[in-house]
Design a protein around this motif. Structure first.
Motif, PDB file in Angstrom:
ATOM      1  N   ASP A  29       0.824  -1.218   0.000  1.00 51.01           N
ATOM      2  CA  ASP A  29       0.000   0.000   0.000  1.00 51.01           C
ATOM      3  C   ASP A  29       0.857   1.267   0.000  1.00 51.01           C
ATOM      4  OD1 ASP A  29      -2.493  -1.439   0.140  1.00 51.01           O
ATOM      5  OD2 ASP A  29      -2.027  -1.842   2.236  1.00 51.01           O
ATOM      6  N   PHE A  32       2.771   1.568  -3.195  1.00 54.86           N
ATOM      7  CA  PHE A  32       1.932   2.027  -4.314  1.00 54.86           C
ATOM      8  C   PHE A  32       1.757   3.546  -4.276  1.00 54.86           C
ATOM      9  CE2 PHE A  32      -2.419   2.833  -6.058  1.00 54.86           C
ATOM     10  CZ  PHE A  32      -2.077   2.647  -7.395  1.00 54.86           C
ATOM     11  N   GLY A 124      -0.832   4.526   4.142  1.00 57.63           N
ATOM     12  CA  GLY A 124      -1.338   3.585   3.157  1.00 57.63           C
ATOM     13  C   GLY A 124      -2.598   2.843   3.545  1.00 57.63           C
ATOM     14  N   ASN A 126      -6.043   1.476   3.281  1.00 49.02           N
ATOM     15  CA  ASN A 126      -6.914   1.380   2.110  1.00 49.02           C
ATOM     16  C   ASN A 126      -8.366   1.145   2.528  1.00 49.02           C
ATOM     17  OD1 ASN A 126      -7.478  -1.594   2.182  1.00 49.02           O
ATOM     18  ND2 ASN A 126      -5.266  -1.714   1.931  1.00 49.02           N
ATOM     19  N   LEU A 149      -5.769   6.395  -0.126  1.00 50.68           N
ATOM     20  CA  LEU A 149      -6.375   5.206  -0.727  1.00 50.68           C
ATOM     21  C   LEU A 149      -7.789   5.009  -0.200  1.00 50.68           C
ATOM     22  CD1 LEU A 149      -3.325   2.769  -0.490  1.00 50.68           C
ATOM     23  CD2 LEU A 149      -4.185   3.899  -2.553  1.00 50.68           C
ATOM     24  N   ILE A 154     -10.297   2.953  -2.629  1.00 50.33           N
ATOM     25  CA  ILE A 154      -9.462   1.953  -3.292  1.00 50.33           C
ATOM     26  C   ILE A 154      -9.207   0.800  -2.330  1.00 50.33           C
ATOM     27  CG2 ILE A 154      -7.207   1.499  -4.339  1.00 50.33           C
ATOM     28  CD1 ILE A 154      -7.180   4.403  -5.284  1.00 50.33           C
ATOM     29  N   LYS A 156      -7.839  -3.184  -1.175  1.00 51.04           N
ATOM     30  CA  LYS A 156      -6.546  -3.882  -1.268  1.00 51.04           C
ATOM     31  C   LYS A 156      -6.372  -4.541  -2.634  1.00 51.04           C
ATOM     32  CE  LYS A 156      -2.914  -5.415   1.115  1.00 51.04           C
ATOM     33  NZ  LYS A 156      -2.067  -4.555   1.936  1.00 51.04           N
ATOM     34  N   VAL A 159      -5.569  -1.950  -5.148  1.00 50.46           N
ATOM     35  CA  VAL A 159      -4.178  -1.492  -5.045  1.00 50.46           C
ATOM     36  C   VAL A 159      -3.280  -2.396  -5.879  1.00 50.46           C
ATOM     37  CG1 VAL A 159      -2.182  -1.332  -3.498  1.00 50.46           C
ATOM     38  CG2 VAL A 159      -4.375  -0.362  -2.792  1.00 50.46           C
TER      39      VAL A 159
END
Length: 268
Positions: A29, A32, A124, A126, A149, A154, A156, A159
């Motif tokens: 995460d 990304f 991160g 999500n 995220l 968004i 997992k 991602v």
């Protein structure tokens, strides 16, 4: 199917943050987010926390990834076990630990930022995390940490899909949470025991296991929990794996396969 609208929304949101500082664990995460910002030429700083709770190999990989991609970063070392509320290892451990980690990152960012508008601290988390038992999310909210995220809905899985679509390597990276999650609530591990668990997991990875945990239960017994998807690896190397557990000091460890690995103690 790639949701390009969500990717565009994420990039737009990230571009709107003032001098973003990313809490960078090195997991998929936070990688990304770093990947998206680097790709979009957004100036940001990554901060990686090390300590007895973080597997050393994971820290090494995280820092190597940042260096390879020429991303500015700072590495800060903390000792969560020095905080009584964290060392107590109750069900609110994650809250206290996140308070420590993100307060430290926030203070560092404020010092570096000087007077005027303060940098935005991002992490991160999500959208999938919002449906789990994660007391640390309360700490993030209290400290004003932003989770792009989650804000862009968004998940997992998304991602990983978006990571592949945008060319990020190792998008299938399994989760490797902090070592304190290996211990039953109420048990009080010391640094030596954390190291023992970490060393055992490093040794077990040599057989091809990826999604697994060595756990210490509330009665002191040990459990090797392996994903159902890796049952074949377990069967192929069963005797060697048992030998490794014995050598690591976990001679009475039971071995159990399950569909889900994360959140083990929260489902008990």
């Amino acid at each position: 199917m790639v949701n390009t609208a969500k990717l565009e929304a994420l990039e737009s949101k990230l571009k709107g943050f003032f001098s973003p500082v990313l809490a960078f664990s090195g997991g998929v995460d936070s990688r990304f987010l770093a990947h998206v910002m680097h790709r979009a030429e957004i100036d940001f700083m990554a901060v990686h926390i090390t300590g007895e709770h973080v597997p050393r190999a994971e820290s090494a990989k995280a820092l190597n990834w940042l260096q390879t991609h020429d991303i500015p970063y700072q590495a800060l070392r903390l000792s969560p076990l020095s905080v009584p509320e964290i060392a107590a290892n109750d069900k609110f451990r994650c809250y206290h630990c996140k308070r420590l980690l993100f307060s430290t990152i926030k203070e560092m960012a404020q010092v570096n930022g000087g007077e005027g508008e303060q940098p935005v601290i991002i992490d991160g988390t999500n959208a999938s995390d919002l449906g789990e038992y994660r007391p640390g999310l309360k700490a993030l909210e209290e400290l004003g940490i932003v989770s792009p995220l989650a804000l862009c809905s968004i998940t997992k899985d998304e991602v990983r899909t978006l990571a592949v679509a945008t060319g990020m390597e190792h998008a299938d990276q399994p989760a490797t949470p902090c070592l304190l999650t290996r211990f039953s609530y109420g048990s009080t591990p010391d640094e030596q025991l954390l190291q023992q668990v970490e060393d055992c997991e490093i040794a077990l990875k040599r057989y091809g296991l990826q999604n697994f945990r060595v756990r210490i239960l509330d009665d002191g017994s040990q459990l090797l929990q392996v994903s159902n998807a890796e049952k074949g690896v377990l069967l192929k190397h069963h005797e060697a794996i048992e030998g490794t557990l014995r050598s690591a000091g976990f001679e009475f460890a039971k071995i159990h396969c399950s569909e889900r690995i994360s959140g083990f103690y929260d489902r008990k």
